[in-house]
Design a protein around this motif. Structure first.
Motif, mmCIF file in Angstrom:
data_model
loop_
_atom_site.group_PDB
_atom_site.id
_atom_site.type_symbol
_atom_site.label_atom_id
_atom_site.label_comp_id
_atom_site.label_asym_id
_atom_site.label_seq_id
_atom_site.Cartn_x
_atom_site.Cartn_y
_atom_site.Cartn_z
ATOM 1 N N ASN A 62 -20.822 26.258 11.470
ATOM 2 C CA ASN A 62 -20.615 24.831 11.222
ATOM 3 C C ASN A 62 -21.919 24.054 11.385
ATOM 4 O OD1 ASN A 62 -18.784 22.719 10.535
ATOM 5 N ND2 ASN A 62 -18.858 22.045 12.653
ATOM 6 N N GLN A 63 -22.730 24.440 12.344
ATOM 7 C CA GLN A 63 -24.024 23.781 12.548
ATOM 8 C C GLN A 63 -24.960 24.041 11.368
ATOM 9 O OE1 GLN A 63 -25.128 25.517 16.289
ATOM 10 N NE2 GLN A 63 -23.859 24.112 17.482
ATOM 11 N N ILE A 64 -24.940 25.255 10.850
ATOM 12 C CA ILE A 64 -25.795 25.584 9.697
ATOM 13 C C ILE A 64 -25.327 24.836 8.455
ATOM 14 C CG2 ILE A 64 -26.571 27.443 8.169
ATOM 15 C CD1 ILE A 64 -26.568 29.268 10.660
ATOM 16 N N THR A 93 -18.822 28.454 15.220
ATOM 17 C CA THR A 93 -19.489 27.231 15.689
ATOM 18 C C THR A 93 -20.911 27.142 15.146
ATOM 19 O OG1 THR A 93 -18.155 27.189 17.707
ATOM 20 C CG2 THR A 93 -20.222 25.958 17.747
ATOM 21 N N VAL A 94 -21.645 28.243 15.201
ATOM 22 C CA VAL A 94 -23.002 28.263 14.649
ATOM 23 C C VAL A 94 -22.950 28.031 13.142
ATOM 24 C CG1 VAL A 94 -25.036 29.712 14.249
ATOM 25 C CG2 VAL A 94 -23.919 29.714 16.484
ATOM 26 N N SER A 152 -24.029 21.890 8.436
ATOM 27 C CA SER A 152 -24.550 20.526 8.621
ATOM 28 C C SER A 152 -26.023 20.438 8.243
ATOM 29 C CB SER A 152 -24.362 20.079 10.074
ATOM 30 O OG SER A 152 -23.006 19.977 10.388
ATOM 31 N N ILE A 153 -26.794 21.447 8.609
ATOM 32 C CA ILE A 153 -28.223 21.459 8.268
ATOM 33 C C ILE A 153 -28.411 21.587 6.760
ATOM 34 C CG2 ILE A 153 -30.357 22.799 8.480
ATOM 35 C CD1 ILE A 153 -29.342 23.509 11.370
ATOM 36 N N SER A 164 -17.794 31.873 18.480
ATOM 37 C CA SER A 164 -19.175 31.366 18.616
ATOM 38 C C SER A 164 -19.897 31.391 17.276
ATOM 39 C CB SER A 164 -19.956 32.207 19.627
ATOM 40 O OG SER A 164 -19.377 32.109 20.895
ATOM 41 N N SER A 219 -24.153 36.596 17.589
ATOM 42 C CA SER A 219 -23.254 35.791 18.416
ATOM 43 C C SER A 219 -22.358 36.714 19.239
ATOM 44 C CB SER A 219 -22.374 34.893 17.544
ATOM 45 O OG SER A 219 -23.147 33.924 16.888
#
Length: 77
Positions: free
Chosen positions: A36-38, A33-34, A40-41, A30, A25
């Protein structure tokens, strides 16, 4: 691009563990943010009995102290 380490901590009664990812990143914001996405997955593939307690994003340079810790108390889905 800088590399960052993402550690996601999870728990069930009496046990804690983490999963670690290496992120490519441009900056800490950034990478968070990534992260947080991981999270969620990962939540989507864990049962509700698993609690996501927090995650930590840090640079991997041993001469610096750049990091962010985000606390959660989110169940798996």
């Amino acid at each position: 691009m800088p590399l960052f380490s993402l550690d996601i901590e999870k728990s069930i009664p009496g046990e804690f563990w983490t999963n670690r990812y290496i992120l490519n990143s441009p900056d800490l914001a950034s990478a968070v943010t990534v992260g947080n996405q991981i999270v969620s997955i990962e939540r989507a593939v864990h049962k509700p009995g698993v609690t996501f307690t927090r995650y930590r994003v840090s640079d991997i340079d041993p001469t610096t102290d750049v990091y962010s810790i985000l606390a959660h108390a989110l169940p798996g889905l």
